[in-house]
Design a protein around this motif. Sequence first.
Motif, PDB file in Angstrom:
ATOM      1  N   THR A 107       0.850  -1.177   0.000  1.00 35.36           N
ATOM      2  CA  THR A 107       0.000   0.000   0.000  1.00 35.36           C
ATOM      3  C   THR A 107       0.890   1.231   0.000  1.00 35.36           C
ATOM      4  N   ARG A 108       0.695   2.080  -0.995  1.00 28.67           N
ATOM      5  CA  ARG A 108       1.468   3.308  -1.081  1.00 28.67           C
ATOM      6  C   ARG A 108       0.568   4.468  -0.683  1.00 28.67           C
ATOM      7  N   VAL A 109       1.078   5.341   0.129  1.00 25.63           N
ATOM      8  CA  VAL A 109       0.333   6.513   0.569  1.00 25.63           C
ATOM      9  C   VAL A 109       0.923   7.726  -0.133  1.00 25.63           C
ATOM     10  N   ARG A 110       0.065   8.514  -0.752  1.00 23.07           N
ATOM     11  CA  ARG A 110       0.496   9.709  -1.470  1.00 23.07           C
ATOM     12  C   ARG A 110      -0.199  10.929  -0.867  1.00 23.07           C
TER      13      ARG A 110
ATOM     14  N   GLY B 289     -14.279   6.113   7.134  1.00 24.56           N
ATOM     15  CA  GLY B 289     -13.714   4.889   7.692  1.00 24.56           C
ATOM     16  C   GLY B 289     -12.203   4.948   7.573  1.00 24.56           C
ATOM     17  N   ALA B 290     -11.530   4.976   8.698  1.00 24.63           N
ATOM     18  CA  ALA B 290     -10.068   5.140   8.695  1.00 24.63           C
ATOM     19  C   ALA B 290      -9.375   4.089   7.832  1.00 24.63           C
ATOM     20  N   ALA B 291      -9.865   2.860   7.833  1.00 19.19           N
ATOM     21  CA  ALA B 291      -9.246   1.799   7.033  1.00 19.19           C
ATOM     22  C   ALA B 291      -9.360   2.077   5.534  1.00 19.19           C
ATOM     23  N   ASN B 292     -10.364   2.836   5.124  1.00 20.42           N
ATOM     24  CA  ASN B 292     -10.511   3.196   3.713  1.00 20.42           C
ATOM     25  C   ASN B 292      -9.565   4.328   3.319  1.00 20.42           C
ATOM     26  N   VAL B 293      -9.158   5.116   4.290  1.00 21.05           N
ATOM     27  CA  VAL B 293      -8.226   6.215   4.027  1.00 21.05           C
ATOM     28  C   VAL B 293      -6.799   5.673   3.993  1.00 21.05           C
ATOM     29  N   ASN B 294      -6.432   4.907   5.005  1.00 20.71           N
ATOM     30  CA  ASN B 294      -5.096   4.313   5.083  1.00 20.71           C
ATOM     31  C   ASN B 294      -5.189   3.007   5.865  1.00 20.71           C
ATOM     32  N   PRO B 295      -5.217   1.880   5.178  1.00 15.96           N
ATOM     33  CA  PRO B 295      -5.390   0.600   5.871  1.00 15.96           C
ATOM     34  C   PRO B 295      -4.192   0.174   6.716  1.00 15.96           C
ATOM     35  N   THR B 296      -3.094   0.907   6.636  1.00 19.06           N
ATOM     36  CA  THR B 296      -1.896   0.513   7.388  1.00 19.06           C
ATOM     37  C   THR B 296      -1.758   1.233   8.721  1.00 19.06           C
ATOM     38  N   ALA B 297      -2.683   2.127   9.044  1.00 17.29           N
ATOM     39  CA  ALA B 297      -2.585   2.884  10.292  1.00 17.29           C
ATOM     40  C   ALA B 297      -3.952   2.968  10.963  1.00 17.29           C
TER      41      ALA B 297
ATOM     42  N   ARG C 137      -6.996   4.771  13.215  1.00 17.98           N
ATOM     43  CA  ARG C 137      -7.623   6.093  13.129  1.00 17.98           C
ATOM     44  C   ARG C 137      -6.808   7.117  13.908  1.00 17.98           C
ATOM     45  N   ASP C 138      -6.421   6.764  15.141  1.00 21.75           N
ATOM     46  CA  ASP C 138      -5.678   7.711  15.973  1.00 21.75           C
ATOM     47  C   ASP C 138      -4.307   8.034  15.385  1.00 21.75           C
ATOM     48  N   GLU C 139      -3.656   7.041  14.807  1.00 18.08           N
ATOM     49  CA  GLU C 139      -2.363   7.291  14.158  1.00 18.08           C
ATOM     50  C   GLU C 139      -2.531   8.224  12.968  1.00 18.08           C
ATOM     51  N   GLN C 140      -3.563   7.977  12.175  1.00 21.22           N
ATOM     52  CA  GLN C 140      -3.804   8.832  11.012  1.00 21.22           C
ATOM     53  C   GLN C 140      -4.114  10.263  11.425  1.00 21.22           C
ATOM     54  N   LEU C 141      -4.950  10.391  12.450  1.00 12.76           N
ATOM     55  CA  LEU C 141      -5.318  11.723  12.924  1.00 12.76           C
ATOM     56  C   LEU C 141      -4.078  12.468  13.416  1.00 12.76           C
ATOM     57  N   ALA C 142      -3.224  11.793  14.171  1.00 14.65           N
ATOM     58  CA  ALA C 142      -1.995  12.419  14.662  1.00 14.65           C
ATOM     59  C   ALA C 142      -1.074  12.797  13.503  1.00 14.65           C
ATOM     60  N   ASP C 143      -0.953  11.915  12.507  1.00 13.02           N
ATOM     61  CA  ASP C 143      -0.098  12.193  11.354  1.00 13.02           C
ATOM     62  C   ASP C 143      -0.597  13.400  10.562  1.00 13.02           C
ATOM     63  N   ILE C 144      -1.896  13.448  10.317  1.00 13.46           N
ATOM     64  CA  ILE C 144      -2.469  14.568   9.556  1.00 13.46           C
ATOM     65  C   ILE C 144      -2.289  15.868  10.325  1.00 13.46           C
ATOM     66  N   ARG C 145      -2.541  15.832  11.615  1.00 12.56           N
ATOM     67  CA  ARG C 145      -2.421  17.052  12.430  1.00 12.56           C
ATOM     68  C   ARG C 145      -0.976  17.489  12.606  1.00 12.56           C
ATOM     69  N   ALA C 146      -0.025  16.570  12.426  1.00 14.10           N
ATOM     70  CA  ALA C 146       1.387  16.948  12.466  1.00 14.10           C
ATOM     71  C   ALA C 146       1.776  17.742  11.219  1.00 14.10           C
ATOM     72  N   ILE C 147       1.034  17.530  10.137  1.00 13.57           N
ATOM     73  CA  ILE C 147       1.306  18.226   8.878  1.00 13.57           C
ATOM     74  C   ILE C 147       0.555  19.553   8.815  1.00 13.57           C
ATOM     75  N   TYR C 148      -0.718  19.527   9.191  1.00 11.62           N
ATOM     76  CA  TYR C 148      -1.582  20.698   9.051  1.00 11.62           C
ATOM     77  C   TYR C 148      -1.893  21.300  10.422  1.00 11.62           C
ATOM     78  N   PRO C 149      -1.583  22.572  10.613  1.00 12.75           N
ATOM     79  CA  PRO C 149      -1.873  23.226  11.892  1.00 12.75           C
ATOM     80  C   PRO C 149      -3.379  23.435  12.070  1.00 12.75           C
ATOM     81  N   PRO C 150      -3.814  23.735  13.293  1.00 11.49           N
ATOM     82  CA  PRO C 150      -5.240  23.899  13.575  1.00 11.49           C
ATOM     83  C   PRO C 150      -5.955  24.895  12.656  1.00 11.49           C
ATOM     84  N   GLU C 151      -5.278  25.960  12.262  1.00 13.34           N
ATOM     85  CA  GLU C 151      -5.937  26.942  11.389  1.00 13.34           C
ATOM     86  C   GLU C 151      -6.226  26.370  10.004  1.00 13.34           C
TER      87      GLU C 151
END
Length: 96
Positions: free
Chosen positions: A6-9, A58-66, A68-82
């Motif tokens: 699975t490749r994530v882009r 569904g978190a598994a449909n977004v990234n089946p390798t992580a 939900r909480d891991e994905q949320l943390a990863d996304i929030r590490a990239i994009y600030p609250p604003e």
Amino acid sequence: MTDAITRVRELNLYRQYFDLAAGDIIRFRIKGTDATCAVRVGRVTEYVDFAALLDGEGAANVNPTATRDEQLADIRAIYPPEKEALGALAIEIVLL
């Protein structure tokens, strides 16, 4: 037998491209080349934030390798609250 990888882009969009609609065609291009890949937009769903997107899609449909909480943390590490406050889009695509 081989295992599928699975490749994530990541795809960063300017606000003007948030007007995508079902039926539109997106042509991805390898920067600096003529190589392209065309897809048709099947569905665009707007969410108020990243958590709502992961729950709605569904978190598994977004990234089946992580998880939900891991994905949320990863996304929030990239994009600030604003940036998250602007909302999030789920774009379903079909390879042409």
